[in-house]
Design an enzyme around this catalytic site. Sequence first.
Site, PDB file in Angstrom:
ATOM      1  N   GLY A 105      -0.195   5.570  -2.801  1.00 30.42           N
ATOM      2  CA  GLY A 105      -1.445   6.257  -2.544  1.00 30.42           C
ATOM      3  C   GLY A 105      -1.924   6.970  -3.784  1.00 30.42           C
ATOM      4  N   SER A 135       0.335   7.762  -6.973  1.00 30.53           N
ATOM      5  CA  SER A 135       1.778   7.778  -6.704  1.00 30.53           C
ATOM      6  C   SER A 135       2.266   6.490  -6.051  1.00 30.53           C
ATOM      7  CB  SER A 135       2.144   8.975  -5.829  1.00 30.53           C
ATOM      8  OG  SER A 135       1.609   8.831  -4.533  1.00 30.53           O
ATOM      9  N   ASP A 168      -1.925  19.017   7.394  1.00 26.31           N
ATOM     10  CA  ASP A 168      -2.175  17.566   7.415  1.00 26.31           C
ATOM     11  C   ASP A 168      -1.172  16.869   8.324  1.00 26.31           C
ATOM     12  OD1 ASP A 168      -3.482  15.194   6.697  1.00 26.31           O
ATOM     13  OD2 ASP A 168      -2.123  14.817   5.026  1.00 26.31           O
TER      14      ASP A 168
END
Length: 333
Positions: free
Chosen positions: A20, A23, A140
């Site tokens: 993502g 990374s 999150d």
Amino acid sequence: MNEIQVNKKVYARLDLIGKGGSSRVFRVITYANELFALKKVALDKTDSETMAGYMNEIALLKRLEGNSRIIRLIDSEVKPGPGGNKGHLYLVMECGEIDLARLISERGTEGLDMVWVAYYWQQMLQAVQVIHDEKIVHSDLKPGNFVLVRGQLKLIDFGIANAIANDTTNIQRDHQIGTLNYMSPEAIELPDGMRRLKVGRSSDVWSLGCILYQMIYGSTPFSQLTIYQKMKAIPDPNFEIPYPEYSVPVIPASKSSQSEPKRLEHLRKKVRSDVIANMQSCLNRNPKDRMTIPELLQEDWLAMKERRDKRVLHGPITQVWYPAGPERPHLPE
């Protein structure tokens, strides 16, 4: 087989298990046959805010070391690149066998199993309680942020988690955060146009409620809406979230054959009324009226005890006790 060194310890790269942005995450093995997850971040492609998020993640994982519900950071190192290149950041962590998103997906066409739901819901609550006790809001939470490590559910990915300022209930955020299907109303709402966002422990409870809803019904509360519709509906108290009395697995529509979704009516299961009451409380538009994690952990259905109903009546939680049966008193919504 490629080898990667972190603080002079050698890891052999097995396969890519996630990526993502800047990374990549690899499954790696040591010469002692220990499996780990290694996150490699290209710092040249990383802005200062993202880098701060990674540093925040390292600091939080070190702070939470020793908690069995939090993924363990084994090692980390920043390696400068050649010729002034910023190089890479390496994080070595425990390796999860499977994440909760895939677990839920694989059970998608099976009937509701409350023992399975209770087992993982309790472990999720325990993990988030650990960070809340440390005055940290994750911000999150989603099924992909929980992984199984040797059969135990652990919380991962602290890139945007933040310590709660001055031991208060809320922290201020300057921009949208989190994942929309699981994002709380207060993380979306901007009442005065440009007011900064208040995100507290109860925002994580909303996200957990969305995950519980998905475990019960197979999809999140707002999954059928477009992104724009979600942005409008999540904060809107007039948009009613449905809580069907029965859970019915659905085989999703096939994109290749353009088939319609198929409801597996023969696998329908009645949802316990106290479980519905818990979802309603977690998904209350008013953060102050949501149950806390300690309260959720005390629920009888986690231990499969005789049911009791709890409903949030515009304020404190009201308990109504009665034996399970067809004749049930009317409870105000």
